[in-house]
Design a protein around this motif. Structure first.
Motif: not given
Length: 948
Positions: A479-485
């Motif tokens: 699953e992809q995470l954003d910059g804040g994980l």
């Protein structure tokens, strides 16, 4: 730190002296918090300016070298309250100590090449890249953390290593003690500087099959470390199964199915119990006290696979499949059943069970069934959720876990002793378990791949009298995470499988290139259910052993480094090595001095741009390499006297071809050019020096005559120190000489004397010596100097000493003695010279006069007594006119007179020369003896007779 404590300021006794590590802590320990006397504290000697008795900050700092404490009878005054403050301050310092910054952050200084032990491949973070000169057994440094992948069920380790700066000949590449080519499936690719696996170039040396992988950054997630994946049916009970619902009571035995099953014993308990028939999985493997159990009725879909017979007259359905393989056995009158899939629509529909003539037969209450004798055709049967014993359904809490069952709290079960206890229901243990692992976060912003290593360590097979293949499918989610994980909901899925019929390890690497670059999280589950129904042995346990976040390395090469890319299969030999021990023999390739120039050249980055490079370890070639290297010396060729150094190397070569060589790895970043060159020269029996702006070499060898004379006429008055020892250096009477042997590739030791007649050995380990012959010669030099070096002298001379070279033999008259015979020639009559002082002849001894020429060199001539005590007669005319009167020709000729026996005592070997001030030169020298060099020309004994 030193603390002096005076018990009374006027007491005639010596103070007590302490050496604490902390002054404040010592003060507390010594006086506690209630001193019994007055106390004054001073930094250094007592004075009003140095008293700190009331200065808490100064006491807490404790940064002085010395403290004085004066005790006197009387009131301790303010010290008591001061010590209380010290107590609080010291306690704070102990609880919250200032951080100690290590002197060497994240660094490993020494290269394994130079280590005597623990010679393993290491990641030498932030350190100087190894500089190998000559030939060395190289233990290359790791340029990336090794990683493993599985190919055809084989565990494969990938590594990338740095041999050192510059170009090298590489041979004898080994893993531990085994050659790479002898390890099945192993490969090694050696790349020259400015090339790597990433630029697609051909290796300079290829061992084994070519390696197709490029260099990537592989980061292993430490929390994926052998997680065993359980199937859903291993961590939860079956959707429907047979259970015994036992009311609280004593231990008793019940009959199952009228005796068609073995009798079932119910253990006594004060609470209700649920007991299993199958135990697949066992209650005690998936449940704990405090969890809950939910009980519900029969609700199942079933396919009769065309074996259902319908008799229309009495609306009867018969299931011809074996007993316990169909639903009819579990149905009771009043249950709802749904049929679908019959070609005749009249046989399909939802009905109520009217009667049950047999276990495999039912009749229904309504409908216009059509006769159907059955043939292979899918018929679906669905039974609505019912439970035939009211009071079982609901959710209860587990109070005890037993083998094959659980004990529950709450309302008692109905009294079912008169019923068959074999009840087909759904039981769910609410244990929170799932077949998915926890999410593992990969936070790297440059990550674009994820690798999963899945392994069946015990093999994969089923065995029921013979081993047969089996297979397990696993699934992964990324699953992809954003910059804040934080999860984004963008999930990619993939699956793989492990198959086999073997007891050997089975493994697979699932490589996934994601549609995005950046942080991700991932999890894994076993998709294939465990085969509980197999009547035999099932071995299909799989583990998630490695998770790698993979990022590209966007570099075509890694600069001026020789590198090795390796692949090693996990053969029994390879896995027996706990730590990787890749090693090879590396010989540095350098421009070779040919008498007028060098054979090749580098550019400013170290790239070979012209001519040829050759394997060389000779001193002058190595010194030139380090001096001209922009990273080490950054000197110009004009600062090197290559002709002079080459001539010195030729002289050493005449002693033995291996004597003027240097084989070593420089690994320290705190080594100056001067230290580097002296280290190189020392290995080859030389001292390096600078003269006329050029670096040169002085060969330490036997010298028949002295090159200069220093007497009281050209020495600074009262500036001479002579040290004589009458015992060996610290009572050493033997030498232990350690060197790296090229044949055994390990440290070897030469011990002198060979007969073992010694009491204490002085150890020598000189960097750069990698030859038995070179080590033997040097060991004998050190041994004979140990025995013969008894006098050292430090003196200051006039500028005549400027022309001296290190390792030069000179005559120095010992002017610390009362009587010495040296001075000036004040007159000449033929071969009779008049001297400035009287001289004394020793009976039955030869005598000589050493005269100093105008250029500072000396001439020794035998003499006999003259007509006066201050006159001698020369055996022959001197080589240059003697000056007896100071004039334009210069000062008068200086002399030194001694018997031949005493003359030897005036011979010294220059070690260091330095400038004392503008008028004088400082000389440090040791007594000269030809015995130092006695073994230089003697035959070298066989190594087997010297090294045990």
């Amino acid at each position: 730190m030193k603390v002096r404590v005076y018990a009374h300021p006027f007491a005639p006794c010596e103070p007590r002296v302490f050496h604490p590590s902390s002054f404040a802590e010592w003060l507390l320990e010594y006086y506690k918090t209630r001193p019994e006397a007055g106390v004054q504290i001073f930094v250094g000697e007592p004075s009003g300016e140095t008293e700190i008795s009331n200065d808490l900050q100064a006491i807490m700092r404790g940064d002085a070298a010395e403290y004085v404490v004066l005790e006197s009878p009387g009131d301790p005054g303010t010290l008591t309250s001061l010590l209380v403050s010290v107590v609080l301050s010291v306690a704070s310092a102990i609880l919250f100590p200032p951080p100690d910054m290590p002197a060497n952050v994240n660094r490993t200084q020494q290269s394994p090449n130079n280590a005597l032990g623990a010679r393993e491949n290491q990641a030498r973070l932030l350190q100087r890249v190894e500089d190998i000169f000559g030939t060395q057994k190289s233990i290359p440094s790791s340029m990336m953390l090794p990683y493993v992948k599985y190919l055809n069920n084989q565990r494969i380790e990938y590594g990338y290593y740095c041999v050192g700066r510059g170009y090298h000949n590489i041979s004898a590449v080994r893993d531990g003690e085994t050659a790479i080519e002898m390890i099945s499936g192993a490969s090694a690719s050696v790349y020259p500087p400015f090339h790597s696996p990433n630029d697609g170039s051909t290796p300079q040396l290829q061992i084994g099959p070519a390696i197709i992988d490029s260099i990537v950054t592989v980061r292993r997630a430490v929390d994926a470390d052998g997680i065993t994946l359980k199937a859903l049916n291993q961590i939860s009970l079956p959707p429907l199964d047979y259970y015994v619902y036992a009311k609280a009571g004593p231990t008793r035995t019940v009959v199952v199915d009228g005796g068609s099953f073995p009798s079932f014993e119910i253990p006594g308990n004060a609470n209700d119990q649920i007991l299993q028939f199958s135990g697949r999985p066992n209650f005690n493997a998936i449940s704990e006290v405090g969890q809950t159990v939910t009980i519900s009725g029969l609700d199942e879909a079933y396919s009769a696979d065309g074996n259902c017979v319908v008799v229309g007259a009495d609306r009867r359905y018969t299931d011809t499949t074996p007993v316990d393989s169909h639903l009819f056995t579990r149905l009771q009158v009043g249950d709802q059943v749904t049929f679908s899939g019959f070609p005749d629509a009249g046989n399909n529909g939802t009905y109520t069970v009217a009667t049950k003539p047999a276990d495999n037969e039912i009749t229904v209450t309504s409908g216009a069934q059509v006769d159907w004798t059955g043939f292979p055709f899918p018929v679906a049967i669905h039974v609505d959720g019912v439970i035939h014993h009211p009071g079982y359904a609901g959710t209860r809490t587990i109070t005890q876990v037993i083998n094959g069952g659980v004990v529950l709290d709450g309302t008692s079960f109905p009294d079912d002793y008169g019923y068959d206890p074999k009840v087909y229901t759904t039981v769910v243990v609410n244990n929170g378990l799932t077949d998915w692992t926890d999410w593992k976060v990969l936070p790297y912003t440059d990550r674009n791949q994820v690798w999963f290593n899945m392994v069946a360590t015990q093999g994969m097979y089923v065995d029921n009298g013979g081993r047969a293949p089996t297979s397990v499918i696993y699934q992964v989610e990324i699953e992809q995470l954003d910059g804040g994980l934080n999860p984004t909901g963008n999930v990619e899925s993939a699956s793989g499988s492990l198959s086999g019929a073997t007891t050997d390890e089975v493994g697979e690497t699932l490589e996934r290139v994601t549609a995005w670059t950046g942080p991700a999280r991932t999890r894994v589950r076993r998709f294939t259910p465990y085969n509980w129904g197999f009547q035999g042995t099932v071995v299909d346990e799989i583990k998630w052993v490695d998770l790698f976040a993979v990022s590209p390395v966007n570099k075509a090469h890694f600069g001026n480094k020789t590198t090795i890319h390796t692949v090693t299969r996990a053969t029994p030999r390879a896995t027996a090595v706990r730590n990787r021990q890749l090693n090879c023999i590396a010989t540095r390739l350098l421009p070779r001095w040919n008498g007028s120039g060098f054979s090749g050249a580098f550019d400013a980055e170290g790239r070979h741009v012209s001519g040829t490079l050759e394997p060389t370890a000779y001193l002058h070639d190595v010194i030139a390499a380090v001096a001209l290297d922009p990273k080490i010396g950054n000197r110009a060729l004009a600062e090197l006297d290559m002709v002079q150094m080459s001539a010195q190397v030729d002289s050493i070569y005449a002693m033995h071809p291996e004597a003027p060589t240097f084989n070593y790895t420089f690994d320290s970043e705190n080594m100056s050019l001067e230290e580097t060159i002296q280290t190189i020269a020392n290995a080859g029996f030389c001292i390096a020096y600078r003269q006329n702006g050029k670096i040169r070499l002085a060969f330490d060898r036997a010298q028949a005559a002295s090159t200069a004379l220093f007497s009281h006429r050209n020495k600074r008055p009262n500036a001479e120190t002579v040290t004589r020892t009458f015992a060996n250096d610290a009572d050493y009477d033997g030498v232990e000489f350690v060197y790296q042997d090229p044949e055994t590739q390990q440290p070897e030791t030469i011990i002198l004397p060979l007969d073992g007649n010694y009491s204490k050995l002085k150890k020598h380990e000189i960097p750069g010596i990698r030859s038995y012959a070179q080590a033997w010669l040097r060991a004998n030099r050190e041994y004979r100097k140990l025995l013969g070096q008894r006098i050292s002298i430090e003196t200051e001379t006039t500028t005549d000493a400027r022309a001296l070279l290190p390792n030069a033999r000179v005559d120095i008259v010992d002017n610390t003695r009362f009587r010495s015979f040296d001075g000036e020639v004040v007159g000449q009559s033929g071969l009779e010279l008049t001297l400035s002082c009287d001289v004394e002849f020793t009976p039955a001894a030869n005598h000589s006069l050493v005269l100093v020429r105008r250029d500072g060199s000396v001439q020794s001539i035998n003499v006999v007594a003259g007509s006066e005590p201050n006159r001698v007669i020369l055996q022959h005319a001197p080589s240059e006119a003697i000056v007896t009167v100071e004039s334009a020709d210069g000062i008068r000729t200086m002399f030194s007179f001694a018997s031949d026996d005493a003359r030897q005592a005036q011979a010294y070997l220059v070690q260091e020369i330095g400038v004392s001030d503008g008028q004088y030169i400082q000389i440090r020298a040791i007594n000269y003896s030809p015995e130092y060099f006695a073994m230089d020309t003697a035959p070298i004994p066989p190594k087997e007779s010297v090294i045990n």
